[in-house]
Design a protein around this motif. Structure first.
Motif, mmCIF file in Angstrom:
data_model
loop_
_atom_site.group_PDB
_atom_site.id
_atom_site.type_symbol
_atom_site.label_atom_id
_atom_site.label_comp_id
_atom_site.label_asym_id
_atom_site.label_seq_id
_atom_site.Cartn_x
_atom_site.Cartn_y
_atom_site.Cartn_z
ATOM 1 N N LEU B 77 -25.189 61.968 58.688
ATOM 2 C CA LEU B 77 -26.611 62.252 58.891
ATOM 3 C C LEU B 77 -27.209 62.873 57.621
ATOM 4 C CD1 LEU B 77 -28.546 62.103 61.313
ATOM 5 C CD2 LEU B 77 -27.808 64.390 61.976
ATOM 6 N N THR B 78 -26.345 63.388 56.767
ATOM 7 C CA THR B 78 -26.768 64.094 55.556
ATOM 8 C C THR B 78 -26.652 63.201 54.326
ATOM 9 O OG1 THR B 78 -24.493 64.919 55.379
ATOM 10 C CG2 THR B 78 -26.104 66.374 56.408
ATOM 11 N N GLY B 79 -27.481 63.485 53.335
ATOM 12 C CA GLY B 79 -27.391 62.784 52.055
ATOM 13 C C GLY B 79 -26.170 63.232 51.273
ATOM 14 N N GLY B 80 -26.173 62.890 49.959
ATOM 15 C CA GLY B 80 -25.037 63.252 49.122
ATOM 16 C C GLY B 80 -24.092 62.077 48.927
ATOM 17 N N GLY B 81 -22.900 62.363 48.444
ATOM 18 C CA GLY B 81 -22.004 61.309 48.008
ATOM 19 C C GLY B 81 -20.893 60.986 48.989
ATOM 20 N N ALA B 82 -20.086 60.003 48.606
ATOM 21 C CA ALA B 82 -18.951 59.604 49.425
ATOM 22 C C ALA B 82 -17.845 60.645 49.305
ATOM 23 C CB ALA B 82 -18.429 58.238 48.980
ATOM 24 N N VAL B 83 -17.225 60.965 50.444
ATOM 25 C CA VAL B 83 -16.159 61.967 50.464
ATOM 26 C C VAL B 83 -14.957 61.377 51.187
ATOM 27 C CG1 VAL B 83 -15.512 64.293 51.229
ATOM 28 C CG2 VAL B 83 -17.890 63.815 50.620
ATOM 29 N N PHE B 84 -13.769 61.573 50.619
ATOM 30 C CA PHE B 84 -12.541 61.200 51.319
ATOM 31 C C PHE B 84 -12.006 62.442 52.033
ATOM 32 C CE2 PHE B 84 -7.756 60.612 50.920
ATOM 33 C CZ PHE B 84 -7.659 59.964 52.137
ATOM 34 N N HIS B 85 -11.980 62.379 53.355
ATOM 35 C CA HIS B 85 -11.492 63.495 54.160
ATOM 36 C C HIS B 85 -10.064 63.171 54.573
ATOM 37 C CE1 HIS B 85 -15.764 64.691 54.645
ATOM 38 N NE2 HIS B 85 -15.986 63.414 54.867
ATOM 39 N N GLU B 86 -9.098 63.683 53.835
ATOM 40 C CA GLU B 86 -7.705 63.359 54.140
ATOM 41 C C GLU B 86 -7.189 64.281 55.234
ATOM 42 O OE1 GLU B 86 -4.972 63.713 50.877
ATOM 43 O OE2 GLU B 86 -3.490 62.445 51.876
ATOM 44 N N HIS B 87 -6.527 63.671 56.217
ATOM 45 C CA HIS B 87 -5.972 64.461 57.316
ATOM 46 C C HIS B 87 -5.071 65.567 56.770
ATOM 47 C CE1 HIS B 87 -4.091 65.727 60.947
ATOM 48 N NE2 HIS B 87 -2.906 65.273 60.580
ATOM 49 N N GLY B 88 -5.359 66.788 57.158
ATOM 50 C CA GLY B 88 -4.523 67.909 56.760
ATOM 51 C C GLY B 88 -4.829 68.499 55.397
ATOM 52 N N SER B 89 -5.714 67.856 54.636
ATOM 53 C CA SER B 89 -5.949 68.317 53.263
ATOM 54 C C SER B 89 -7.299 68.990 53.066
ATOM 55 C CB SER B 89 -5.856 67.142 52.286
ATOM 56 O OG SER B 89 -4.566 66.610 52.317
ATOM 57 N N GLU B 90 -8.011 69.188 54.152
ATOM 58 C CA GLU B 90 -9.359 69.704 54.019
ATOM 59 C C GLU B 90 -9.697 70.540 55.248
ATOM 60 O OE1 GLU B 90 -12.392 66.668 53.146
ATOM 61 O OE2 GLU B 90 -13.567 67.572 54.739
ATOM 62 N N ILE B 91 -10.371 71.651 55.039
ATOM 63 C CA ILE B 91 -10.984 72.368 56.147
ATOM 64 C C ILE B 91 -12.478 72.069 56.022
ATOM 65 C CG2 ILE B 91 -11.492 74.621 57.174
ATOM 66 C CD1 ILE B 91 -8.887 75.643 55.802
ATOM 67 N N THR B 92 -13.055 71.540 57.073
ATOM 68 C CA THR B 92 -14.479 71.202 57.042
ATOM 69 C C THR B 92 -15.221 72.207 57.915
ATOM 70 O OG1 THR B 92 -13.755 68.915 56.914
ATOM 71 C CG2 THR B 92 -16.103 69.280 57.280
ATOM 72 N N TYR B 93 -16.409 72.567 57.476
ATOM 73 C CA TYR B 93 -17.210 73.477 58.302
ATOM 74 C C TYR B 93 -18.542 72.807 58.568
ATOM 75 C CZ TYR B 93 -20.523 74.421 54.637
ATOM 76 O OH TYR B 93 -21.511 74.251 53.706
ATOM 77 N N SER B 94 -19.203 73.236 59.634
ATOM 78 C CA SER B 94 -20.607 72.878 59.818
ATOM 79 C C SER B 94 -21.321 74.091 60.386
ATOM 80 C CB SER B 94 -20.768 71.667 60.734
ATOM 81 O OG SER B 94 -20.376 71.981 62.051
ATOM 82 N N LEU B 95 -22.571 74.183 60.024
ATOM 83 C CA LEU B 95 -23.370 75.327 60.421
ATOM 84 C C LEU B 95 -24.680 74.776 60.962
ATOM 85 C CD1 LEU B 95 -23.887 78.351 58.044
ATOM 86 C CD2 LEU B 95 -25.851 77.174 58.995
ATOM 87 N N ALA B 96 -25.052 75.216 62.154
ATOM 88 C CA ALA B 96 -26.287 74.712 62.770
ATOM 89 C C ALA B 96 -27.144 75.885 63.210
ATOM 90 C CB ALA B 96 -25.954 73.824 63.966
ATOM 91 N N VAL B 97 -28.419 75.785 62.835
ATOM 92 C CA VAL B 97 -29.334 76.892 63.075
ATOM 93 C C VAL B 97 -30.753 76.335 63.179
ATOM 94 C CG1 VAL B 97 -29.620 77.319 60.592
ATOM 95 C CG2 VAL B 97 -29.849 79.218 62.191
ATOM 96 N N LYS B 98 -31.616 77.024 63.895
ATOM 97 C CA LYS B 98 -33.011 76.576 63.949
ATOM 98 C C LYS B 98 -33.652 76.703 62.568
ATOM 99 C CE LYS B 98 -34.035 77.746 68.749
ATOM 100 N NZ LYS B 98 -34.798 78.602 69.662
ATOM 101 N N ASP B 99 -34.635 75.830 62.288
ATOM 102 C CA ASP B 99 -35.190 75.858 60.918
ATOM 103 C C ASP B 99 -36.146 77.028 60.683
ATOM 104 O OD1 ASP B 99 -37.458 74.948 62.182
ATOM 105 O OD2 ASP B 99 -37.470 72.984 61.197
#
Lengths: 103, 256
Positions: B77-99
């Protein structure tokens, strides 16, 4: 990318341009054989940011039908940037340069 | 003033489709007021390539190679570049808040600085020399360790990003398109040079310690505290809906 002249009345033209802000703008368009050529279809892709995201389609639509002339393209892009949109990673000049480079 | 309480979600490894759909579901519920402001940590199983909203999927990704290697491909849903998310090699976060959340800048660039500041504070708690590099990167010892992307929609802000635990540039470039084969090795060498990882910087990766440090970092810069929570039934129902409408749907993934 140069295309074979005279094979069709729509030339496909592509170009990549790395914006000063560091993001890549990739333009793919078809143009007429007029002089100057007129943009028939247009797709701008890349790793930039635009909020709201769907606005990219408005920009593409705004530029479709425009002649490949710097002043006209700049006016279109400027009008778009002046609207309710935040573009991050590329500015008006970057978009114009990318379009001209592809064209 | 007492610190605002946010929900902390640890959802573990999920598929790319579930991950991206859950981020959107959470955002929608936060905006609707049925979920509190949320920080979520997750992983990817199977490994996946995500592309930015504006990228051309066939321009960026070697789809045959991804299929061969069992790597999912998804448009964010977000812009930016291509990312390879390798199983076990990355901790991903997301943050959601009202604008309109107090203190979060209206300007996207400024809000990256604030929110990435939470991650910078987290990396520093781990003893790493981290800094924010505009537009959307975090560097440790001058090398990229985290990439971040934001969208603003439905009346909310969603920022998600990667915390690199390990990097594997040769595998990454086998899945991404390169302008021409002759420069593939050069691109790999460039990433080896410009990108680092938690393992490279710390010698080891303690997932729990990384997550705890990032929570403390966000708590510090946003003046909030976290309370562990769970995904709501409403979010789960929404996840299924937006997964079908968007993330697991070729019309969405191939729209550019």
């Amino acid at each position: 990318m140069p295309t074979q002249p005279g094979t069709s009345n729509a030339d496909v033209r592509c170009g990549d341009y790395k914006a000063i802000g560091g993001k890549l703008l990739r333009v793919r368009m078809t143009v007429t054989e007029d002089n100057p050529p007129v943009i028939q279809t247009l797709r701008i892709t890349g790793d930039f940011f635009m909020h709201p995201e769907e606005a990219i389609e408005d920009l593409e639509q705004l530029l479709t039908g425009a002649p490949l002339e710097e002043t006209v393209l700049r006016e279109c892009v400027q009008t778009f940037f002046a609207g309710d949109v935040q573009v991050v990673g590329a500015d008006v000049d970057d978009f114009v340069t990318a379009l001209l480079k592809a064209g | 003033m007492t610190a605002q309480e946010w929900r902390l979600l640890l959802t573990g490894d999920m598929s790319a489709f579930d991950n991206m759909a859950l981020d959107e579901a959470i955002l929608r519920c936060v905006v609707a007021g049925t979920s509190p402001s949320t920080l979520r940590f997750y992983g990817w199983k199977p490994s996946a390539v995500s592309i930015g909203y504006f990228q051309g999927i066939e321009q960026e990704v070697d789809l045959d190679m991804c299929r061969q290697k069992g790597v999912d491909v998804i448009r964010r849903l977000t812009g930016g570049g291509a990312v390879f998310h390798e199983h076990g090699s990355e901790i991903t976060y997301s943050l959601a808040v009202k604008d309109d959340y107090p203190g979060i800048p209206k300007k996207v660039l400024d809000s990256y600085a604030l929110l990435c500041g939470g991650l910078v504070a987290g990396f520093r708690r781990l003893g790493l020399d981290a800094e924010f590099k505009p537009i959307n990167d975090i560097l440790v010892n001058g090398k990229k360790i985290s990439g971040n992307a934001q969208t603003r929609r439905f009346g909310g802000i969603l920022q998600h990003g990667t915390l690199l635990c390990d990097v594997n540039p040769p595998l990454m470039f086998s899945l991404l398109k390169v302008p021409n084969e002759k420069i593939r090795d050069k691109l790999i060498a460039g990433v080896e040079e410009r990108v680092t990882s938690i393992r490279r910087e710390m010698g080891t990766v303690d997932h729990d310690a990384v997550i705890a440090a990032m929570c403390a970092g966000f708590a510090e810069v946003l003046d909030i505290r976290f309370s562990p929570g769970t995904v709501s039934d409403e979010e789960l129902a929404l996840l299924e809906r937006v997964k079908e409408e968007r993330y697991a749907n070729p019309t969405w993934n191939f729209k550019r």
